[in-house]
Enzyme design. Structure first.
Site, PDB file in Angstrom:
ATOM      1  NE  ARG A  36      -3.869  -2.011   1.939  1.00  0.00           N
ATOM      2  CZ  ARG A  36      -3.871  -3.073   2.880  1.00  0.00           C
ATOM      3  NH1 ARG A  36      -3.008  -3.142   3.697  1.00  0.00           N
ATOM      4  NH2 ARG A  36      -4.690  -3.992   2.854  1.00  0.00           N
ATOM      5  CE  LYS A  45      -1.340  14.331 -13.472  1.00  0.00           C
ATOM      6  NZ  LYS A  45      -1.828  15.004 -14.536  1.00  0.00           N
ATOM      7  CD  GLU A  56       5.922  17.583 -21.544  1.00  0.00           C
ATOM      8  OE1 GLU A  56       5.226  18.611 -21.524  1.00  0.00           O
ATOM      9  OE2 GLU A  56       5.623  16.547 -22.126  1.00  0.00           O
ATOM     10  CE  LYS A  75       4.571  17.992 -12.970  1.00  0.00           C
ATOM     11  NZ  LYS A  75       4.656  16.660 -13.691  1.00  0.00           N
ATOM     12  CD  GLU A 130      -4.732  17.057 -14.133  1.00  0.00           C
ATOM     13  OE1 GLU A 130      -3.647  16.681 -13.959  1.00  0.00           O
ATOM     14  OE2 GLU A 130      -5.347  16.772 -15.174  1.00  0.00           O
ATOM     15  NE  ARG A 161       0.090  17.348 -11.601  1.00  0.00           N
ATOM     16  CZ  ARG A 161       0.722  16.509 -10.893  1.00  0.00           C
ATOM     17  NH1 ARG A 161       0.424  16.354  -9.660  1.00  0.00           N
ATOM     18  NH2 ARG A 161       1.736  15.798 -11.527  1.00  0.00           N
ATOM     19  CG  ASN A 214      -2.365  17.602 -18.686  1.00  0.00           C
ATOM     20  OD1 ASN A 214      -1.398  17.075 -18.676  1.00  0.00           O
ATOM     21  ND2 ASN A 214      -3.621  17.534 -17.818  1.00  0.00           N
ATOM     22  CG  HIS A 261       0.028  17.125 -22.379  1.00  0.00           C
ATOM     23  ND1 HIS A 261       0.777  18.174 -22.715  1.00  0.00           N
ATOM     24  CD2 HIS A 261       0.830  16.042 -21.752  1.00  0.00           C
ATOM     25  CE1 HIS A 261       1.833  18.045 -21.885  1.00  0.00           C
ATOM     26  NE2 HIS A 261       2.054  16.803 -21.632  1.00  0.00           N
ATOM     27  CG  HIS A 309      -2.054  12.416 -24.164  1.00  0.00           C
ATOM     28  ND1 HIS A 309      -2.577  12.606 -23.260  1.00  0.00           N
ATOM     29  CD2 HIS A 309      -0.741  12.308 -24.231  1.00  0.00           C
ATOM     30  CE1 HIS A 309      -1.651  12.461 -22.067  1.00  0.00           C
ATOM     31  NE2 HIS A 309      -0.226  12.557 -22.722  1.00  0.00           N
ATOM     32  CG  HIS A 362       5.029  12.053 -24.141  1.00  0.00           C
ATOM     33  ND1 HIS A 362       3.503  12.013 -24.051  1.00  0.00           N
ATOM     34  CD2 HIS A 362       5.167  13.048 -23.064  1.00  0.00           C
ATOM     35  CE1 HIS A 362       3.111  12.758 -22.958  1.00  0.00           C
ATOM     36  NE2 HIS A 362       3.944  13.596 -22.568  1.00  0.00           N
TER      37      HIS A 362
HETATM   38  P1  NAD Z   1      11.701   7.161 -21.945  1.00  0.00           P
HETATM   39  O1  NAD Z   1      11.707   6.781 -20.690  1.00  0.00           O
HETATM   40  O2  NAD Z   1      11.270   6.031 -22.864  1.00  0.00           O
HETATM   41  O3  NAD Z   1      13.318   7.595 -22.408  1.00  0.00           O
HETATM   42  C1  NAD Z   1      13.394   7.690 -23.768  1.00  0.00           C
HETATM   43  C2  NAD Z   1      14.436   7.003 -24.304  1.00  0.00           C
HETATM   44  O4  NAD Z   1      15.720   7.378 -23.917  1.00  0.00           O
HETATM   45  C3  NAD Z   1      14.523   5.463 -23.852  1.00  0.00           C
HETATM   46  O5  NAD Z   1      15.107   4.724 -24.827  1.00  0.00           O
HETATM   47  C4  NAD Z   1      15.472   5.648 -22.568  1.00  0.00           C
HETATM   48  O6  NAD Z   1      16.152   4.426 -22.414  1.00  0.00           O
HETATM   49  C5  NAD Z   1      16.663   6.454 -23.070  1.00  0.00           C
HETATM   50  N1  NAD Z   1      17.526   7.168 -22.061  1.00  0.00           N
HETATM   51  C6  NAD Z   1      16.902   7.466 -20.870  1.00  0.00           C
HETATM   52  N2  NAD Z   1      18.035   8.358 -20.387  1.00  0.00           N
HETATM   53  C7  NAD Z   1      19.182   8.181 -21.008  1.00  0.00           C
HETATM   54  C8  NAD Z   1      20.313   8.609 -21.040  1.00  0.00           C
HETATM   55  N3  NAD Z   1      20.727   9.671 -19.928  1.00  0.00           N
HETATM   56  N4  NAD Z   1      21.294   8.276 -21.993  1.00  0.00           N
HETATM   57  C9  NAD Z   1      20.995   7.495 -23.196  1.00  0.00           C
HETATM   58  N5  NAD Z   1      19.528   7.240 -23.192  1.00  0.00           N
HETATM   59  C10 NAD Z   1      18.636   7.545 -22.326  1.00  0.00           C
HETATM   60  O7  NAD Z   1      10.982   8.546 -22.273  1.00  0.00           O
HETATM   61  P2  NAD Z   1      10.479   9.935 -21.696  1.00  0.00           P
HETATM   62  O8  NAD Z   1      10.496  10.923 -22.793  1.00  0.00           O
HETATM   63  O9  NAD Z   1      11.722  10.150 -20.899  1.00  0.00           O
HETATM   64  O10 NAD Z   1       9.178   9.695 -20.908  1.00  0.00           O
HETATM   65  C11 NAD Z   1       8.131   9.624 -21.648  1.00  0.00           C
HETATM   66  C12 NAD Z   1       7.109   9.069 -20.612  1.00  0.00           C
HETATM   67  O11 NAD Z   1       6.806   9.673 -19.621  1.00  0.00           O
HETATM   68  C13 NAD Z   1       5.695   8.946 -21.247  1.00  0.00           C
HETATM   69  O12 NAD Z   1       5.313   7.485 -20.747  1.00  0.00           O
HETATM   70  C14 NAD Z   1       4.740   9.677 -20.503  1.00  0.00           C
HETATM   71  O13 NAD Z   1       3.585   9.169 -20.482  1.00  0.00           O
HETATM   72  C15 NAD Z   1       5.512   9.895 -19.166  1.00  0.00           C
HETATM   73  N6  NAD Z   1       5.333  11.295 -18.746  1.00  0.00           N
HETATM   74  C16 NAD Z   1       5.029  11.303 -17.382  1.00  0.00           C
HETATM   75  C17 NAD Z   1       4.580  12.155 -16.653  1.00  0.00           C
HETATM   76  C18 NAD Z   1       4.365  12.265 -15.156  1.00  0.00           C
HETATM   77  O14 NAD Z   1       3.752  13.437 -14.835  1.00  0.00           O
HETATM   78  N7  NAD Z   1       4.328  11.238 -14.434  1.00  0.00           N
HETATM   79  C19 NAD Z   1       4.938  13.516 -17.173  1.00  0.00           C
HETATM   80  C20 NAD Z   1       5.206  13.503 -18.550  1.00  0.00           C
HETATM   81  C21 NAD Z   1       5.450  12.181 -19.297  1.00  0.00           C
HETATM   82  N1  GLY Z   2       2.649  16.258 -16.983  1.00  0.00           N
HETATM   83  C1  GLY Z   2       1.346  16.542 -16.303  1.00  0.00           C
HETATM   84  C2  GLY Z   2       1.138  16.656 -14.869  1.00  0.00           C
HETATM   85  O1  GLY Z   2       2.091  16.178 -14.329  1.00  0.00           O
HETATM   86  O2  GLY Z   2       0.480  17.077 -14.375  1.00  0.00           O
END
Ligand code: NAD
Ligand code: GLY
Length: 358
Positions: A118, A140, A182, A224, A234, A238, A242, A245, A249, A262
């Site tokens: 939990r 998130k 972003e 942020k 949100e 918040r 987006n 987005h 999306h 993304h």
């Molecule tokens: P990702 O995690 O897939 O990373 C992108 C690529 O870069 C991958 O191939 C990864 O292995 C590689 N990589 C990572 N760090 C590296 C480094 N230092 N050197 C070399 N390669 C490296 O993608 P991302 O763009 O980081 O994240 C996208 C994800 O984040 C999506 O799933 C999206 O929905 C999510 N997201 C979440 C939130 C949130 O608030 N939780 C906000 C925005 C996006």
């Molecule tokens: N990426 C949008 C949020 O964290 O609310």
């Protein structure tokens, strides 16, 4: 090293930003609680940084889970794998999960931490620009469902975010550009002066000048953190994070999460949000032009011609911001101010989507 705090009463936590901090034992001692650590990473990031981080964690018991790379592994199966390892090693509630990687690793590991017993503590160690300015902050967590992106998840705040800007040295250029989408978003929603700074410094960012990157990461995290501090779950403000987005999306899901990163989809979405704002009379044409110009300089796509407009409109209808059947959108009142609204002409939304899609 720079630091700021996400203010959430008893769940407040620091964001530390600096070069080389994943290799600093004293810092990890302060910010990674507990004796048992589950280090979650992936097959790309682990060979680059896991040894450094595990070494700096010193005498703790460190167990690693290395997930396959990619958005297609942001699944409940990956969460189950992490939980299996926690159970097999008899980790208790005082363990800490450390997410070392981009947004995918952060979202999956954070969700596993939210679910295990939990909820156990976790630390974000983001290694992409996108994760450093966005996904590692705000709590998130979650995974995708075949029916849609991020449909399964929880709000669960980390106990610290450790941003080592040196990890960006190995990030592929396309991923760096995706993160810049972003960063541009923050200027658009909240800070016209930061937007102007981005216009003046885009080349420095693309050349990965450490000072420029550190400033962009700091300002993005400040914005942020401020918004999350006021509206963690949100309920209102918040949602402004987006911007772009709903459009982005829809591109990602219409293309089956392949082909578009993304951040790339968000980049195109930012321009569509700006254009629709112009149609609604809240943004001047020259400001929309500034948005297009900055996205182009960042090397981001500004349209998605290969994706049919009808498919995008269909996917927009299952967005999480749909209320009473109406798609609510984040629009702009000029550069630096965003607002959430369901009040826009349907024809203008369709016309905007059609203008940027095939
Ligand atoms: P990702 O995690 O897939 O990373 C992108 C690529 O870069 C991958 O191939 C990864 O292995 C590689 N990589 C990572 N760090 C590296 C480094 N230092 N050197 C070399 N390669 C490296 O993608 P991302 O763009 O980081 O994240 C996208 C994800 O984040 C999506 O799933 C999206 O929905 C999510 N997201 C979440 C939130 C949130 O608030 N939780 C906000 C925005 C996006
Ligand atoms: N990426 C949008 C949020 O964290 O609310």
């Amino acid at each position: 090293m720079d630091s700021l705090t996400v203010e959430l009463e008893d769940r407040s936590y620091p964001i530390l930003i600096g070069a080389g901090l994943l290799g600093e034992p004293a810092l990890l001692d302060r910010h990674v609680p507990g004796r048992d650590v589950l280090l979650v990473s992936n097959t790309v990031v682990a060979p680059l940084y896991a040894e450094l981080l595990a070494g700096a964690l010193g005498e703790r018991r460190v167990v690693q889970v290395i997930l396959p790379d990619g958005e297609s592994h942001k699944t409940l199966a990956s969460v189950a794998r992490i939980v299996d390892v926690l159970v097999a090693n008899r980790f208790g509630r005082d363990c800490t999960v450390v997410a070392l990687g981009g947004g995918v690793v952060g979202d999956v590991a954070g969700f596993a931490a939210a679910c295990y017993q939990r909820g156990v503590q976790y630390v974000q160690a983001p290694t992409t620009l996108l994760a450093q300015v966005d996904s590692s902050v705000g709590g998130k967590t979650g995974v995708n469902h075949p029916g849609g992106k991020n449909l399964i998840g929880a709000f669960h705040q980390p106990v610290a975010v450790l941003t080592d800007v040196r990890t960006l040295d190995t990030l592929p250029p396309r991923e760096l550009r995706a993160g810049l989408a972003e960063v541009i978003k923050y200027g658009l929603i909240r800070d016209a002066a930061f937007y102007a700074w981005l216009e003046a410094n885009m080349e420095r960012l693309l050349h990965r000048e450490p000072q420029a990157l550190a400033h962009a990461i700091r300002r993005s995290c400040e914005i942020k953190a401020e918004i999350v501090g006021r509206d963690e779950r949100e309920q209102g403000e918040r949602a402004l994070l987006n911007l772009g987005h709903t459009f982005g999306h829809a591109i990602e899901s219409a293309t089956g999460y392949s082909g578009w990163l993304h951040g790339e989809a968000i980049g195109a979405g930012l321009l569509m949000a700006a254009s629709l704002s112009r149609e609604c009379g809240t943004m001047r044409p020259e400001e929309v032009q500034r948005v297009r110009a900055l996205l182009e300089r960042a090397g981001l796509p500004t349209a998605a011609r290969e994706v049919p407009a009808d498919a995008v409109l269909e996917h927009m209808r299952i967005d999480k911001k749909v209320k009473a059947g109406r798609i609510r959108l984040v629009l702009l009142r000029g550069i630096g101010t965003a607002y959430l609204t369901g009040d826009y002409p349907d024809g203008a939304l369709r016309a905007t989507v059609e203008a940027y899609h095939g």
